[in-house]
Design a protein around this motif. Structure first.
Motif, PDB file in Angstrom:
ATOM      1  N   MET A   1       0.823  -1.209   0.000  1.00  0.00           N
ATOM      2  CA  MET A   1       0.000   0.000   0.000  1.00  0.00           C
ATOM      3  C   MET A   1       0.859   1.261   0.000  1.00  0.00           C
ATOM      4  O   MET A   1       0.367   2.339  -0.309  1.00  0.00           O
ATOM      5  CB  MET A   1      -0.941   0.002   1.205  1.00  0.00           C
ATOM      6  CG  MET A   1      -0.226   0.004   2.533  1.00  0.00           C
ATOM      7  SD  MET A   1      -1.334  -0.206   3.941  1.00  0.00           S
ATOM      8  CE  MET A   1      -2.096   1.412   4.038  1.00  0.00           C
ATOM      9  N   THR A   2       2.135   1.143   0.324  1.00  0.00           N
ATOM     10  CA  THR A   2       3.009   2.313   0.247  1.00  0.00           C
ATOM     11  C   THR A   2       3.468   2.550  -1.188  1.00  0.00           C
ATOM     12  O   THR A   2       3.908   3.639  -1.527  1.00  0.00           O
ATOM     13  CB  THR A   2       4.248   2.137   1.152  1.00  0.00           C
ATOM     14  OG1 THR A   2       4.957   0.977   0.736  1.00  0.00           O
ATOM     15  CG2 THR A   2       3.838   1.989   2.598  1.00  0.00           C
TER      16      THR A   2
ATOM     17  N   ARG B   1      -4.094   2.838  -3.928  1.00  0.00           N
ATOM     18  CA  ARG B   1      -5.508   2.860  -4.312  1.00  0.00           C
ATOM     19  C   ARG B   1      -6.335   1.682  -3.777  1.00  0.00           C
ATOM     20  O   ARG B   1      -7.437   1.891  -3.285  1.00  0.00           O
ATOM     21  CB  ARG B   1      -5.663   2.972  -5.834  1.00  0.00           C
ATOM     22  CG  ARG B   1      -5.071   4.277  -6.399  1.00  0.00           C
ATOM     23  CD  ARG B   1      -5.441   4.512  -7.851  1.00  0.00           C
ATOM     24  NE  ARG B   1      -6.839   4.828  -7.994  1.00  0.00           N
ATOM     25  CZ  ARG B   1      -7.759   3.993  -8.431  1.00  0.00           C
ATOM     26  NH1 ARG B   1      -7.435   2.791  -8.825  1.00  0.00           N
ATOM     27  NH2 ARG B   1      -9.011   4.367  -8.500  1.00  0.00           N
ATOM     28  N   PRO B   2      -5.825   0.445  -3.845  1.00  0.00           N
ATOM     29  CA  PRO B   2      -6.642  -0.650  -3.302  1.00  0.00           C
ATOM     30  C   PRO B   2      -6.946  -0.463  -1.813  1.00  0.00           C
ATOM     31  O   PRO B   2      -8.088  -0.661  -1.377  1.00  0.00           O
ATOM     32  CB  PRO B   2      -5.784  -1.891  -3.557  1.00  0.00           C
ATOM     33  CG  PRO B   2      -4.944  -1.526  -4.737  1.00  0.00           C
ATOM     34  CD  PRO B   2      -4.625  -0.056  -4.537  1.00  0.00           C
ATOM     35  N   ALA B   3      -5.946  -0.039  -1.021  1.00  0.00           N
ATOM     36  CA  ALA B   3      -6.168   0.129   0.417  1.00  0.00           C
ATOM     37  C   ALA B   3      -7.049   1.339   0.700  1.00  0.00           C
ATOM     38  O   ALA B   3      -7.907   1.312   1.574  1.00  0.00           O
ATOM     39  CB  ALA B   3      -4.827   0.283   1.133  1.00  0.00           C
ATOM     40  N   MET B   4      -6.877   2.403  -0.045  1.00  0.00           N
ATOM     41  CA  MET B   4      -7.585   3.649   0.247  1.00  0.00           C
ATOM     42  C   MET B   4      -9.014   3.663  -0.287  1.00  0.00           C
ATOM     43  O   MET B   4      -9.919   4.152   0.362  1.00  0.00           O
ATOM     44  CB  MET B   4      -6.812   4.831  -0.339  1.00  0.00           C
ATOM     45  CG  MET B   4      -7.435   6.172  -0.023  1.00  0.00           C
ATOM     46  SD  MET B   4      -6.179   7.441  -0.007  1.00  0.00           S
ATOM     47  CE  MET B   4      -7.156   8.912  -0.166  1.00  0.00           C
TER      48      MET B   4
ATOM     49  N   VAL C   1       3.454  -4.493   4.363  1.00  0.00           N
ATOM     50  CA  VAL C   1       3.158  -3.515   5.406  1.00  0.00           C
ATOM     51  C   VAL C   1       2.247  -4.130   6.454  1.00  0.00           C
ATOM     52  O   VAL C   1       1.334  -4.892   6.130  1.00  0.00           O
ATOM     53  CB  VAL C   1       2.486  -2.259   4.791  1.00  0.00           C
ATOM     54  CG1 VAL C   1       2.139  -1.251   5.873  1.00  0.00           C
ATOM     55  CG2 VAL C   1       3.394  -1.632   3.745  1.00  0.00           C
ATOM     56  N   CYS C   2       2.491  -3.786   7.697  1.00  0.00           N
ATOM     57  CA  CYS C   2       1.733  -4.375   8.797  1.00  0.00           C
ATOM     58  C   CYS C   2       0.370  -3.693   8.948  1.00  0.00           C
ATOM     59  O   CYS C   2       0.136  -2.966   9.897  1.00  0.00           O
ATOM     60  CB  CYS C   2       2.549  -4.264  10.080  1.00  0.00           C
ATOM     61  SG  CYS C   2       1.884  -5.297  11.375  1.00  0.00           S
ATOM     62  N   GLU C   3      -0.496  -3.906   7.962  1.00  0.00           N
ATOM     63  CA  GLU C   3      -1.866  -3.368   7.952  1.00  0.00           C
ATOM     64  C   GLU C   3      -2.720  -4.365   7.190  1.00  0.00           C
ATOM     65  O   GLU C   3      -2.310  -4.846   6.126  1.00  0.00           O
ATOM     66  CB  GLU C   3      -1.933  -2.036   7.171  1.00  0.00           C
ATOM     67  CG  GLU C   3      -1.203  -0.880   7.778  1.00  0.00           C
ATOM     68  CD  GLU C   3      -1.956  -0.204   8.911  1.00  0.00           C
ATOM     69  OE1 GLU C   3      -3.165  -0.483   9.080  1.00  0.00           O
ATOM     70  OE2 GLU C   3      -1.331   0.582   9.625  1.00  0.00           O
TER      71      GLU C   3
ATOM     72  N   TYR D   1       5.501   4.960   4.626  1.00  0.00           N
ATOM     73  CA  TYR D   1       4.993   4.326   5.844  1.00  0.00           C
ATOM     74  C   TYR D   1       5.695   2.974   6.040  1.00  0.00           C
ATOM     75  O   TYR D   1       6.019   2.288   5.080  1.00  0.00           O
ATOM     76  CB  TYR D   1       3.475   4.141   5.696  1.00  0.00           C
ATOM     77  CG  TYR D   1       2.816   3.459   6.869  1.00  0.00           C
ATOM     78  CD1 TYR D   1       3.087   3.845   8.183  1.00  0.00           C
ATOM     79  CD2 TYR D   1       1.901   2.432   6.663  1.00  0.00           C
ATOM     80  CE1 TYR D   1       2.468   3.217   9.243  1.00  0.00           C
ATOM     81  CE2 TYR D   1       1.280   1.804   7.716  1.00  0.00           C
ATOM     82  CZ  TYR D   1       1.569   2.197   9.016  1.00  0.00           C
ATOM     83  OH  TYR D   1       0.955   1.572  10.067  1.00  0.00           O
ATOM     84  N   ASN D   2       5.894   2.611   7.300  1.00  0.00           N
ATOM     85  CA  ASN D   2       6.634   1.384   7.642  1.00  0.00           C
ATOM     86  C   ASN D   2       8.099   1.487   7.186  1.00  0.00           C
ATOM     87  O   ASN D   2       8.770   0.475   7.007  1.00  0.00           O
ATOM     88  CB  ASN D   2       5.997   0.127   7.024  1.00  0.00           C
ATOM     89  CG  ASN D   2       5.033  -0.597   7.964  1.00  0.00           C
ATOM     90  OD1 ASN D   2       5.032  -1.809   8.050  1.00  0.00           O
ATOM     91  ND2 ASN D   2       4.217   0.144   8.679  1.00  0.00           N
TER      92      ASN D   2
END
Ligand SMILES: *Cc1c(COP(=O)(O)O)cnc(C)c1O
Length: 415
Positions: free
Chosen positions: A308-309, A313-316, A342-344, A380-381
């Motif tokens: 996602m970093t 778009r897929p995460a948001m 990423v840890c999400e 991020y991360n």
């Protein structure tokens, strides 16, 4: 569109399957992954197709979809102007060679430093730039800085359209002057500025089904233009959708252009549009490599080096992006979840999608990654941002270096 026009502007859509697997594999081997691959000839074909569909309109590229210098230069060469959403984007556009008169700066709650920078550049080397103001405060703050140049008023038309609530801007109070106050503000503004236009943007992702909302917005803008008179342009925004799903038909640009003209009616001003996504979305893919494969209750989880970093778009937005395994010829399909590092929980490119059985070191291509792809990449991360290569008639070159780990702490000094 005529056959000659199709010849000049390429097919209306480029699918993920149209990219040559061997070329992509070579690029991944040479430049490593995750890697954005952007085809500048496709960017230019998309830009040219837009100009052909709107032959007598001003077309500004909404720079925020992809601000890379190589892309900006390609877009300018194809004859589009630049629609900028921040001082940083204005600076990038000027650096890429856009002249002041080709730049429109749309200020949404602009920080003081943005206005300082834009007014300074306007005095300096960007005379002719147009500022789109969406609030009386913005006009006051421009006046305070001695700006008396070209102004357009951003109107909130009270209608929005978009593929997701987060990108539907037309009806939201955040954006623009309420419709019924626009004429008054515009009249006041004429005392101190060169008022040249009115502007509205309904949101992102206008599809065939959303044409009614688009028509309504444009009709309202036409009414306002006739009401206030003496304008150079009526800007009805961007938001032209692209088919993210492989089986979705491409947007019928001709139909959008016809609907726009018809809804606008007779106005003594030029039509202006400002698409971002449409210009760049299908011009890039993201390459990522599988590093971990895991079985989980009948589903194969493929862990990849992009996340996602790299492509938010897929995460948001829960956005769909086609995924192709470039190494899996002939392997059977099964439900596959593609997950980043990423840890999400949101760090997923797809969940249980039928894809070839994944193996470690497989190379995956993620389609339609050109718009809001690299642009939304972040660290991020403590994941450095990926590299980007561009391809044009001269071949392939590195457009943005891969960020190094040292960049992560560079702003913190050497404590
Ligand atoms: C983002 C934006 C656009 C472009 O939207 P797309 O969906 O990428 O075409 C155009 N105008 C304004 C004011 C925007 O904020």
């Amino acid at each position: 569109m005529s056959e000659e026009a199709v010849e000049a502007t390429g097919p209306q859509v480029r699918r993920l399957g149209d990219w040559a697997a061997a070329d992509l594999a070579d690029l991944a081997a040479e430049y490593d992954t995750p890697l954005y691959v952007t085809d500048l000839e496709r960017v230019q074909a998309n830009a040219t197709r837009l100009r052909a569909a709107f032959p007598d309109a001003d077309v500004h590229y909404a720079v925020k979809a992809h601000t890379g210098q190589a892309v900006l230069r390609a877009v300018r060469a194809a004859g589009l102007g630049a629609e900028c959403a921040s001082a940083g984007e204005v600076v990038r556009a000027l650096k890429a060679g856009f002249e002041g008169r080709e730049i429109q700066y749309t200020a949404v709650n602009p920080p003081a430093t943005d206005l300082d920078t834009v007014v300074e550049r306007w005095r300096d080397d960007a005379a002719g730039l147009t500022v789109v103001a969406g609030a009386r405060d913005t006009l006051d703050r421009l006046r305070d800085r001695g700006f008396d140049g070209r102004i357009a008023i951003r109107v909130n038309p009270g209608v929005g359209a978009g593929h997701h609530a987060k990108v539907t801007t037309g009806g939201h109070a955040k954006f623009g002057v309420p419709y019924d106050r626009a004429a008054d503000l515009l009249a006041d503004a004429r005392d101190d500025f060169d008022v040249v236009g009115i502007h509205a943007h309904a949101g992102s992702g206008i599809s065939g089904e959303d044409l009614d909302a688009h028509r309504e917005l444009v009709a309202r803008m036409g009414d306002l233009a006739r009401d206030v008179g003496d304008l150079e342009f009526v800007d009805v925004g961007g938001g032209f959708g692209v088919p993210y799903h492989e089986d979705e038909p491409p947007l019928d640009l001709g139909a959008v252009a016809d609907a726009t003209r018809e809804a606008l009616g007779d106005v003594d001003a030029r039509l202006a549009v400002e698409p971002g996504r449409y210009v760049v979305a299908d011009a890039a893919v993201l390459l990522t490599r599988v590093n971990t494969v895991k079985e989980a209750e009948g589903v194969a989880v493929a862990g990849v080096d992009a996340g996602m970093t790299t492509l938010l778009r897929p995460a948001m937005y829960g956005a769909y992006h086609a995924i192709r395994n470039l190494d899996a010829d002939g392997r059977r399909e099964r439900p596959v979840t593609v997950a980043g590092p990423v840890c999400e929980t949101a760090d997923l490119f797809c969940e249980e999608r039928p894809l070839p059985d994944p193996r470690r070191d497989d190379l995956l291509a993620v389609g339609n990654a050109g718009a809001y792809g690299y642009e939304m990449a972040n660290t991020y991360n403590s994941r450095p941002r990926p590299a980007e290569v561009v391809r044009d008639a001269d071949g392939v070159r590195l457009a943005r270096e891969r960020e190094g780990l040292e960049a992560l702490t560079a702003l913190e000094g050497d404590e």
